[in-house]
Motif scaffolding. Sequence first.
Motif, PDB file in Angstrom:
ATOM      1  N   ARG A  52       0.759  -1.347  -0.189  1.00  9.10           N
ATOM      2  CA  ARG A  52       0.084   0.049  -0.067  1.00  9.10           C
ATOM      3  C   ARG A  52       0.997   1.331  -0.029  1.00  9.10           C
ATOM      4  O   ARG A  52       0.760   2.127  -0.656  1.00  9.10           O
ATOM      5  N   ILE A  53       1.789   1.264   0.662  1.00  8.45           N
ATOM      6  CA  ILE A  53       2.811   2.213   0.845  1.00  8.45           C
ATOM      7  C   ILE A  53       3.473   2.542  -0.409  1.00  8.45           C
ATOM      8  O   ILE A  53       3.565   3.714  -0.992  1.00  8.45           O
ATOM      9  N   LYS A  54       3.716   1.557  -1.128  1.00 11.36           N
ATOM     10  CA  LYS A  54       4.524   1.901  -2.448  1.00 11.36           C
ATOM     11  C   LYS A  54       3.641   2.398  -3.560  1.00 11.36           C
ATOM     12  O   LYS A  54       3.799   3.145  -4.155  1.00 11.36           O
ATOM     13  N   ASN A  59       1.180   6.752  -6.815  1.00 13.74           N
ATOM     14  CA  ASN A  59      -0.008   7.764  -6.961  1.00 13.74           C
ATOM     15  C   ASN A  59       0.254   9.048  -6.676  1.00 13.74           C
ATOM     16  O   ASN A  59      -0.166  10.135  -7.416  1.00 13.74           O
ATOM     17  N   GLN A  60       1.091   9.647  -5.811  1.00  8.74           N
ATOM     18  CA  GLN A  60       1.451  10.998  -5.414  1.00  8.74           C
ATOM     19  C   GLN A  60       2.108  11.641  -6.563  1.00  8.74           C
ATOM     20  O   GLN A  60       1.789  12.329  -6.942  1.00  8.74           O
ATOM     21  N   ALA A  61       2.972  10.829  -7.195  1.00  9.99           N
ATOM     22  CA  ALA A  61       3.560  11.335  -8.488  1.00  9.99           C
ATOM     23  C   ALA A  61       2.816  11.487  -9.621  1.00  9.99           C
ATOM     24  O   ALA A  61       2.877  12.484 -10.376  1.00  9.99           O
ATOM     25  N   THR A  62       1.995  10.454  -9.768  1.00 15.27           N
ATOM     26  CA  THR A  62       0.802  10.470 -10.867  1.00 15.27           C
ATOM     27  C   THR A  62      -0.155  11.936 -10.697  1.00 15.27           C
ATOM     28  O   THR A  62      -0.173  12.606 -11.665  1.00 15.27           O
ATOM     29  N   LEU A  63      -0.493  11.879  -9.595  1.00 11.83           N
ATOM     30  CA  LEU A  63      -1.186  13.159  -9.101  1.00 11.83           C
ATOM     31  C   LEU A  63      -0.454  14.498  -9.333  1.00 11.83           C
ATOM     32  O   LEU A  63      -0.985  15.242  -9.759  1.00 11.83           O
ATOM     33  N   ALA A  64       0.707  14.511  -8.976  1.00 12.55           N
ATOM     34  CA  ALA A  64       1.658  15.761  -9.045  1.00 12.55           C
ATOM     35  C   ALA A  64       1.616  16.052 -10.494  1.00 12.55           C
ATOM     36  O   ALA A  64       1.581  16.969 -11.075  1.00 12.55           O
ATOM     37  N   LYS A  65       2.071  15.108 -11.258  1.00  9.55           N
ATOM     38  CA  LYS A  65       2.069  15.371 -12.716  1.00  9.55           C
ATOM     39  C   LYS A  65       0.864  15.705 -13.506  1.00  9.55           C
ATOM     40  O   LYS A  65       0.910  16.558 -14.353  1.00  9.55           O
ATOM     41  N   ARG A  66      -0.355  15.191 -13.046  1.00  5.79           N
ATOM     42  CA  ARG A  66      -1.670  15.329 -13.575  1.00  5.79           C
ATOM     43  C   ARG A  66      -2.029  17.001 -13.258  1.00  5.79           C
ATOM     44  O   ARG A  66      -2.552  17.605 -14.156  1.00  5.79           O
ATOM     45  N   LEU A  69       2.128  19.781 -10.948  1.00  2.00           N
ATOM     46  CA  LEU A  69       3.000  20.240  -9.605  1.00  2.00           C
ATOM     47  C   LEU A  69       4.213  19.614  -9.601  1.00  2.00           C
ATOM     48  O   LEU A  69       4.308  18.433  -9.915  1.00  2.00           O
ATOM     49  N   PRO A  70       5.338  20.017  -8.917  1.00  2.00           N
ATOM     50  CA  PRO A  70       6.691  19.032  -8.688  1.00  2.00           C
ATOM     51  C   PRO A  70       6.203  17.876  -7.945  1.00  2.00           C
ATOM     52  O   PRO A  70       5.608  18.215  -6.780  1.00  2.00           O
ATOM     53  N   VAL A  71       6.662  16.858  -8.235  1.00  2.00           N
ATOM     54  CA  VAL A  71       6.491  15.669  -7.492  1.00  2.00           C
ATOM     55  C   VAL A  71       7.185  15.753  -6.113  1.00  2.00           C
ATOM     56  O   VAL A  71       6.558  15.430  -5.309  1.00  2.00           O
ATOM     57  N   GLU A  72       8.235  16.162  -6.029  1.00  2.00           N
ATOM     58  CA  GLU A  72       8.647  16.223  -4.631  1.00  2.00           C
ATOM     59  C   GLU A  72       8.103  17.143  -3.911  1.00  2.00           C
ATOM     60  O   GLU A  72       7.865  16.879  -2.518  1.00  2.00           O
ATOM     61  N   PHE A  73       7.430  18.047  -4.148  1.00  2.00           N
ATOM     62  CA  PHE A  73       6.684  19.120  -3.361  1.00  2.00           C
ATOM     63  C   PHE A  73       5.468  18.354  -2.882  1.00  2.00           C
ATOM     64  O   PHE A  73       5.022  18.410  -1.897  1.00  2.00           O
ATOM     65  N   VAL A  74       4.791  17.680  -4.043  1.00  2.00           N
ATOM     66  CA  VAL A  74       3.406  16.884  -3.286  1.00  2.00           C
ATOM     67  C   VAL A  74       3.940  15.827  -2.397  1.00  2.00           C
ATOM     68  O   VAL A  74       3.295  15.367  -1.531  1.00  2.00           O
ATOM     69  N   PHE A  78       2.471  15.183   1.413  1.00  2.00           N
ATOM     70  CA  PHE A  78       2.014  13.992   2.058  1.00  2.00           C
ATOM     71  C   PHE A  78       2.917  13.366   2.975  1.00  2.00           C
ATOM     72  O   PHE A  78       2.455  12.692   3.936  1.00  2.00           O
ATOM     73  N   GLN A  79       4.174  13.221   2.875  1.00  2.00           N
ATOM     74  CA  GLN A  79       5.140  13.016   4.225  1.00  2.00           C
ATOM     75  C   GLN A  79       4.887  13.675   5.346  1.00  2.00           C
ATOM     76  O   GLN A  79       4.824  13.031   6.553  1.00  2.00           O
ATOM     77  N   GLU A  80       4.509  15.225   5.324  1.00  2.00           N
ATOM     78  CA  GLU A  80       4.241  15.976   6.397  1.00  2.00           C
ATOM     79  C   GLU A  80       2.874  15.295   6.960  1.00  2.00           C
ATOM     80  O   GLU A  80       2.940  15.626   8.287  1.00  2.00           O
TER      81      GLU A  80
END
Length: 97
Positions: A52-54, A59-66, A69-74, A78-80
């Motif tokens: 699930r974590i993977k 999914n966060q990278a996919t959302l950022a690109k969609r 937004l920068p992937v690392e920012f997104v 979510f990490q925070e």
Amino acid sequence: MIRPLEYCVNTQHINASIDTIDNRIVELLALRKTYLNKAKVLQDDTDNEQNRIKNISSNQATLAKRFDLPVEFVRAIFQEIDNYFNQDYTTRGYEQQ
């Protein structure tokens, strides 16, 4: 109310829309917390948790690109969020006001 940008004719319109967006973000964070709590109750397989974590990270990278937004920012956001929901609220200085 979130006013479409083409109908924003002054900063008051923009500020009202931003306030509505901010309120929805917080509302959705609270809703996300309730789903996480339910997931913890239902969780019974730690191997599934690793998968699930993977998937979430991907999914966060996919959302950022969609949303352009920068992937690392997104991922950082979510990490925070995850750090906040997965720890004692006062241990890292988070206290409810």
